[in-house]
Every structure is written in structure tokens, then in C-alpha cells.
Design a protein around this motif. Structure first.
Motif, PDB file in Angstrom:
ATOM      1  N   ARG A   1       0.835  -1.208   0.000  1.00  0.00           N
ATOM      2  CA  ARG A   1       0.000   0.000   0.000  1.00  0.00           C
ATOM      3  C   ARG A   1       0.870   1.259   0.000  1.00  0.00           C
ATOM      4  O   ARG A   1       0.528   2.259  -0.631  1.00  0.00           O
ATOM      5  CB  ARG A   1      -0.924  -0.005   1.212  1.00  0.00           C
ATOM      6  CG  ARG A   1      -1.995  -1.076   1.127  1.00  0.00           C
ATOM      7  CD  ARG A   1      -3.048  -0.934   2.209  1.00  0.00           C
ATOM      8  NE  ARG A   1      -4.100  -1.901   1.950  1.00  0.00           N
ATOM      9  CZ  ARG A   1      -5.089  -1.720   1.086  1.00  0.00           C
ATOM     10  NH1 ARG A   1      -5.149  -0.585   0.415  1.00  0.00           N
ATOM     11  NH2 ARG A   1      -5.994  -2.644   0.895  1.00  0.00           N
TER      12      ARG A   1
ATOM     13  N   ARG B   1       1.930   2.127  -3.424  1.00  0.00           N
ATOM     14  CA  ARG B   1       0.846   2.786  -4.168  1.00  0.00           C
ATOM     15  C   ARG B   1       0.732   4.241  -3.760  1.00  0.00           C
ATOM     16  O   ARG B   1       0.555   5.128  -4.595  1.00  0.00           O
ATOM     17  CB  ARG B   1      -0.479   2.073  -3.917  1.00  0.00           C
ATOM     18  CG  ARG B   1      -0.599   0.689  -4.560  1.00  0.00           C
ATOM     19  CD  ARG B   1      -2.031   0.222  -4.559  1.00  0.00           C
ATOM     20  NE  ARG B   1      -2.836   1.075  -5.432  1.00  0.00           N
ATOM     21  CZ  ARG B   1      -4.135   1.296  -5.269  1.00  0.00           C
ATOM     22  NH1 ARG B   1      -4.778   0.773  -4.233  1.00  0.00           N
ATOM     23  NH2 ARG B   1      -4.803   2.055  -6.111  1.00  0.00           N
ATOM     24  N   GLN B   2       0.806   4.510  -2.437  1.00  0.00           N
ATOM     25  CA  GLN B   2       0.735   5.896  -1.978  1.00  0.00           C
ATOM     26  C   GLN B   2       1.868   6.728  -2.556  1.00  0.00           C
ATOM     27  O   GLN B   2       1.689   7.913  -2.876  1.00  0.00           O
ATOM     28  CB  GLN B   2       0.796   5.944  -0.448  1.00  0.00           C
ATOM     29  CG  GLN B   2      -0.464   5.499   0.242  1.00  0.00           C
ATOM     30  CD  GLN B   2      -0.385   5.610   1.756  1.00  0.00           C
ATOM     31  OE1 GLN B   2      -0.974   4.829   2.479  1.00  0.00           O
ATOM     32  NE2 GLN B   2       0.351   6.589   2.249  1.00  0.00           N
TER      33      GLN B   2
ATOM     34  N   GLN C   1      -3.295  -8.505  -1.707  1.00  0.00           N
ATOM     35  CA  GLN C   1      -2.522  -7.402  -2.280  1.00  0.00           C
ATOM     36  C   GLN C   1      -3.468  -6.375  -2.887  1.00  0.00           C
ATOM     37  O   GLN C   1      -4.393  -6.722  -3.619  1.00  0.00           O
ATOM     38  CB  GLN C   1      -1.588  -7.928  -3.368  1.00  0.00           C
ATOM     39  CG  GLN C   1      -0.472  -8.815  -2.836  1.00  0.00           C
ATOM     40  CD  GLN C   1       0.568  -8.020  -2.061  1.00  0.00           C
ATOM     41  OE1 GLN C   1       0.653  -6.815  -2.197  1.00  0.00           O
ATOM     42  NE2 GLN C   1       1.351  -8.707  -1.253  1.00  0.00           N
TER      43      GLN C   1
ATOM     44  N   LYS D   1       3.079   6.753  -5.369  1.00  0.00           N
ATOM     45  CA  LYS D   1       2.823   7.188  -6.740  1.00  0.00           C
ATOM     46  C   LYS D   1       1.990   8.464  -6.798  1.00  0.00           C
ATOM     47  O   LYS D   1       1.981   9.166  -7.809  1.00  0.00           O
ATOM     48  CB  LYS D   1       2.117   6.080  -7.516  1.00  0.00           C
ATOM     49  CG  LYS D   1       2.950   4.819  -7.700  1.00  0.00           C
ATOM     50  CD  LYS D   1       2.153   3.752  -8.438  1.00  0.00           C
ATOM     51  CE  LYS D   1       2.965   2.474  -8.603  1.00  0.00           C
ATOM     52  NZ  LYS D   1       2.199   1.412  -9.311  1.00  0.00           N
ATOM     53  N   THR D   2       1.278   8.749  -5.723  1.00  0.00           N
ATOM     54  CA  THR D   2       0.369   9.904  -5.729  1.00  0.00           C
ATOM     55  C   THR D   2       0.712  10.954  -4.680  1.00  0.00           C
ATOM     56  O   THR D   2       0.135  12.038  -4.684  1.00  0.00           O
ATOM     57  CB  THR D   2      -1.078   9.443  -5.499  1.00  0.00           C
ATOM     58  OG1 THR D   2      -1.162   8.743  -4.257  1.00  0.00           O
ATOM     59  CG2 THR D   2      -1.533   8.501  -6.616  1.00  0.00           C
TER      60      THR D   2
ATOM     61  N   GLY E   1      -3.118  -2.721  -8.457  1.00  0.00           N
ATOM     62  CA  GLY E   1      -2.174  -1.726  -8.975  1.00  0.00           C
ATOM     63  C   GLY E   1      -0.835  -1.854  -8.333  1.00  0.00           C
ATOM     64  O   GLY E   1      -0.181  -0.908  -8.014  1.00  0.00           O
TER      65      GLY E   1
END
Length: 219
Positions: free
Chosen positions: A169, A172-173, A216, A175-176, A219
Motif C-alpha cells: 500500500r 501505491r501511496q 494485495q 505514486k500519488t 495496482g
């Protein structure tokens, strides 16, 4: 005659014992009153509303907080005309065994409400309150940074607690989100440690899915 007298005494003794047992049975059953049910739902002119509630983090079960386990509880109570609650009970608790139901009961006990009203008068009424506990873990990513402070090539360096997909996670964070300038200031040889808090949603947790490990995130 002696036998008849003994027989008569035996019958009286049996009768006395039977009466005593009957009294004991009646006493035992009357000593346990039926559970108190909340008043039936009624048409209220004003619904009860919370005036104060404790901080959800203060209610979080310690073990669940430590192991980053999220949960929910729904509590049904009688909202009293005096502004308190009574006869609270857990009507939903997920996952079981982590203390979220009791945490919800504690939350209601420490809450104050504006009572419901009928014709301008406060009345006892039923209220159902959900409590949502979102656990947070800590992840450290090892990332590359160029002279223009563009971040790339992040890798999971540490996640606490482990085994709950918090690292995935965090990737993923990354990336933004932008790293904290203090993290960037610690860059050495073009890499730095990016520390972030990561939520552990209940929806894909092993406690909710029944699957070992964790799911999971996409993305």
C-alpha cells in the motif's frame, strides 16, 4: 399399625419435599427477570443526537492497534430522556475476538446525547451507533531521488507490523503523494528513507476475508 404410621409419615415427607422443591423452583425462576428490551421504535418529533463522544483512538483495543487490525462494531442502546444511555448491546462486531464490541460499548457509556422528543418532551428511544476503527501501520520506503527531487525506484525497507500488505500500500501511496521535505533532506548518494503512515482497511484483511496473509491491493 407401626408400618402404616411409617407409611403415613413417608407420604407426608414426600409431600413436604415436593412443596419445598416447588417453592425453590418458583424462587429460582422469579429471581432471573427477562432481559430488558429497548422501547419500540416510535415516531419522534426530534431524533436523539450526540452531544459528545470519546475520541475513537482512545477506544481502540490495544492488541488490534498494535497489530494493525481494523474493525467495526454497531451498538444498540436506549437513549434516555436524561441524556445518557442504558441497556446497550452489541448487534454487530467484525472481526470477532479483537475487542471491538466492548470498545463500542465503552464508547456509548462515555457519550452524552440530546434525547429524542415527542410533543416537545424528552423521551426514551432506541439508538443504533456504528463505530469504525481504522488501524494504521508504519512503512519505510527506500527511494531514489534526482537533483530535481523527482522520486523513483521505491522499495520496501521496513513495515510495522509485517504481513499485512502495508508495504504494498505504501508503494501505491508513493505514486500519488510527495515525500516530506525532512525525508528528502536525509538523502544520501541519491537515495533516501521515506517514512509514511499507511491505513489497514478491514475489507481486504485476513480477519474479514478468512484468507491467510493479506490481499494485495490492486495496482
Amino acid at each position: 399399625m407401626p408400618d402404616a404410621r411409617r407409611g403415613g409419615l413417608g407420604r407426608r415427607s414426600v409431600t413436604s419435599i415436593g412443596a419445598a422443591l416447588l417453592i425453590l423452583f418458583q424462587t429460582s425462576t422469579s429471581a432471573a427477570p427477562p432481559p430488558i428490551e429497548p422501547p419500540p421504535t416510535q415516531r419522534l418529533d426530534v431524533s436523539p443526537r450526540f452531544l459528545s463522544q470519546p475520541n475513537i483512538q482512545d477506544l481502540f483495543p490495544a492488541r488490534a492497534l498494535k497489530e494493525a487490525v481494523s474493525g467495526v462494531a454497531r451498538i444498540q442502546c436506549v437513549s434516555t430522556r436524561e441524556g445518557g444511555t442504558r441497556d446497550c448491546r452489541v448487534i454487530e462486531e467484525t472481526p470477532l475476538g479483537w475487542g471491538f464490541g466492548q470498545a463500542g460499548l465503552d464508547g456509548m457509556a462515555r457519550s452524552r446525547l440530546q434525547p429524542g422528543q415527542v410533543d416537545g418532551q424528552p423521551v426514551d428511544s432506541r439508538v443504533v451507533q456504528p463505530f469504525t476503527f481504522i488501524a494504521v501501520g508504519e512503512v519505510e520506503l527506500d527511494c531514489a531521488v534526482d537533483p530535481d527531487q523527482n522520486v523513483s525506484d521505491c522499495r520496501i525497507a521496513k513495515e510495522v507490523p509485517s504481513g499485512r500488505c502495508l508495504g504494498a500500500r505504501a508503494l501505491r501511496q508513493a505514486k500519488t503523494e510527495s515525500p516530506d521535505r525532512w525525508d528528502l533532506a536525509r538523502a544520501r548518494n541519491g537515495r533516501f528513507a521515506w517514512r509514511m503512515d499507511v491505513h489497514a482497511p478491514l475489507a481486504d484483511s485476513p480477519e474479514r476475508t478468512g484468507q491467510p496473509g493479506c490481499m494485495q491491493p490492486p495496482g
